[in-house]
Motif scaffolding. Structure first.
Motif, PDB file in Angstrom:
ATOM      1  N   GLU B 184      45.037  47.409  34.873  1.00  0.00           N
ATOM      2  CA  GLU B 184      44.491  46.264  34.132  1.00  0.00           C
ATOM      3  C   GLU B 184      45.149  44.955  34.571  1.00  0.00           C
ATOM      4  O   GLU B 184      44.470  43.921  34.682  1.00  0.00           O
ATOM      5  CB  GLU B 184      44.649  46.489  32.624  1.00  0.00           C
ATOM      6  CG  GLU B 184      43.779  47.654  32.133  1.00  0.00           C
ATOM      7  CD  GLU B 184      43.840  47.884  30.638  1.00  0.00           C
ATOM      8  OE1 GLU B 184      42.914  48.522  30.108  1.00  0.00           O
ATOM      9  OE2 GLU B 184      44.821  47.437  29.995  1.00  0.00           O
ATOM     10  N   ASP B 188      42.937  41.889  36.108  1.00  0.00           N
ATOM     11  CA  ASP B 188      42.952  40.583  35.453  1.00  0.00           C
ATOM     12  C   ASP B 188      43.140  39.421  36.426  1.00  0.00           C
ATOM     13  O   ASP B 188      43.087  38.263  36.011  1.00  0.00           O
ATOM     14  CB  ASP B 188      44.031  40.548  34.361  1.00  0.00           C
ATOM     15  CG  ASP B 188      43.616  41.346  33.133  1.00  0.00           C
ATOM     16  OD1 ASP B 188      42.466  41.824  33.096  1.00  0.00           O
ATOM     17  OD2 ASP B 188      44.444  41.496  32.218  1.00  0.00           O
ATOM     18  N   PHE B 190      40.967  38.612  38.447  1.00  0.00           N
ATOM     19  CA  PHE B 190      39.614  38.065  38.626  1.00  0.00           C
ATOM     20  C   PHE B 190      38.871  38.096  37.301  1.00  0.00           C
ATOM     21  O   PHE B 190      39.251  38.828  36.391  1.00  0.00           O
ATOM     22  CB  PHE B 190      38.858  38.854  39.701  1.00  0.00           C
ATOM     23  CG  PHE B 190      39.624  38.942  40.980  1.00  0.00           C
ATOM     24  CD1 PHE B 190      39.641  37.877  41.870  1.00  0.00           C
ATOM     25  CD2 PHE B 190      40.380  40.075  41.281  1.00  0.00           C
ATOM     26  CE1 PHE B 190      40.388  37.935  43.038  1.00  0.00           C
ATOM     27  CE2 PHE B 190      41.125  40.141  42.443  1.00  0.00           C
ATOM     28  CZ  PHE B 190      41.131  39.069  43.322  1.00  0.00           C
ATOM     29  N   ASP B 191      37.806  37.301  37.203  1.00  0.00           N
ATOM     30  CA  ASP B 191      37.069  37.255  35.938  1.00  0.00           C
ATOM     31  C   ASP B 191      35.786  38.091  36.030  1.00  0.00           C
ATOM     32  O   ASP B 191      35.471  38.679  37.068  1.00  0.00           O
ATOM     33  CB  ASP B 191      36.783  35.807  35.520  1.00  0.00           C
ATOM     34  CG  ASP B 191      35.869  35.091  36.497  1.00  0.00           C
ATOM     35  OD1 ASP B 191      35.249  35.749  37.366  1.00  0.00           O
ATOM     36  OD2 ASP B 191      35.773  33.846  36.395  1.00  0.00           O
ATOM     37  N   ALA B 192      35.070  38.140  34.909  1.00  0.00           N
ATOM     38  CA  ALA B 192      33.888  39.006  34.837  1.00  0.00           C
ATOM     39  C   ALA B 192      32.832  38.584  35.855  1.00  0.00           C
ATOM     40  O   ALA B 192      32.147  39.441  36.441  1.00  0.00           O
ATOM     41  CB  ALA B 192      33.316  38.997  33.419  1.00  0.00           C
TER      42      ALA B 192
END
Lengths: 255, 255
Positions: B184, B188, B190-192
């Motif tokens: 995780e 994290d 990078f974004d969605a």
């Protein structure tokens, strides 16, 4: 009664490896997500699940969650979450939960308050206006329910303890920070030794605002009574979540 | 064959609400924990689970995990994780996984390397010395397995991107940071939107050290080839985990 069969639905779980916390019990955040999952399945079975509401441009929003566990299950143990709706009043509905062991003996209970909001305007609707009459047919008043509902959480002298930027892995399917991540931010104020010596008995979460990927959240702490802790999670100074972590074994709400 | 029945065991799962990520698919960390859970159940069924090893003062340690998913299941979909042991060689054993949809069609595969260490000395044992002959009876060589094993991950010009202190909710039942929390931390970076545009296809995790509650971890990033990212998680300057996140759709290991 047939009504009662739908009104009260049970879901069976087993504590699987990697869902426990460092005290060896089912983690509070896994339990919390399973309560929400059970609520979702129960709502769907009664015609008011996510898919059904979104077709009316509505979504459920969790406002309060109170969980009181006299005992949490351990690795390999099976348990059942039973949920039903206690009341609907204007913009809010109260949903209750019982967590029972494999023999049906209660291990704990949970209390929650939900609103349904218009997806576009974000405004809550009057639940009497829910399509097809809403939950009216399946309410179970539950006067004997053994735990108190949400209390009033007032922080006066909270001290900032830390901050964390939310990332991709904190998000749920809607792109909001998962409700249980806030609980984890609260739990992280203390270490495993604290929880081993002071088993957490009651948690309360009061949700005020959504947050998103990239948001910087600060965590504020104020000791309340003995082994009771009030917590605020804030974004840009505004409260996102208020919480209570209570390791006392009686069931009195915090002052 | 009877041997094959035990050698290869399958476990069925369903994607439940609150286990998806913001792209709508089963989250990589949930999948990762389910792979580890399946490994544990398979080892137990063959006499080498946690409980059986700890009685000899031994524990399994995950050294490498490679997961390649052509497609991840979505909410409500059922899928099966099948696992078996490919080889045992001195201190290491290779365990393989297939993830298949409800019709048995493969969605992805995983490759892992494990050691068994002495709980007291933390030294790996020769797996030929496992009690009762070890996994020797149930090895499945698997020459046709479709994904490459762990590659060599070398970082030369990594840049620190962030740091985070591990807390109570990052721990597993043994008080170590959960293996999937490291994943995780990598995700994290990078974004969605990044993951929606560049669906992650292959991840590699190379575990070098355990970390604990209170440890401050730093995350270092180095772009490799196009849409391939090398990552190091460090504690006090020492590498804890090396990782690869790969959104290219071919199956070639990183350089």
């Amino acid at each position: 009664m047939d009504t009662d069969k739908t009104a009260r639905l049970s879901f069976r779980f087993t504590v699987e490896p990697y869902t426990e916390d460092a005290t060896g019990c089912l983690s509070w955040s896994t339990l919390g997500n399973q309560l929400l999952r059970s609520a979702g399945h129960h709502a769907s079975a009664n015609g008011f699940g996510y898919d059904q509401l979104i077709s009316h441009n509505l979504v459920w929003v969790l406002s309060r969650l109170v969980v009181v566990m006299d005992e949490r299950p351990r690795t390999g143990q099976s348990y059942t979450i039973t949920t039903w709706v206690k009341s609907c009043f204007r913009q809010f509905t109260e949903r209750l939960f019982e967590v029972a062991d494999a023999n049906g003996r209660p291990m704990g209970h949970a209390y929650s308050i939900w609103a349904a909001i218009d997806y576009t305007t974000r405004q809550p609707i009057d639940l009497a206006e829910l399509p097809d009459g809403g939950f009216g047919e399946i309410l179970l008043p539950s006067p004997e329910f053994p735990i108190a509902g949400a209390s009033r959480l007032r922080l006066r002298n909270a001290v900032q303890q830390g901050e964390r930027r939310m990332g991709f892995s904190d998000l749920d399917i809607n792109g909001h920070v998962n409700s249980m991540r806030y609980l984890e931010l609260c739990l992280d104020l203390f270490d495993a030794d604290y929880y081993r010596s002071n088993p957490l008995h009651r948690i309360e979460l009061h949700f005020a605002n959504e947050t998103y990927c990239g948001d910087l959240l600060s965590v504020w702490h104020e000791p309340a009574a003995d082994r009771q802790h009030l917590i605020e999670i804030k974004k840009d100074g505004a409260v996102v979540v208020r919480a209570l972590l209570d390791s006392t074994s009686d069931n009195t709400p915090a002052p």
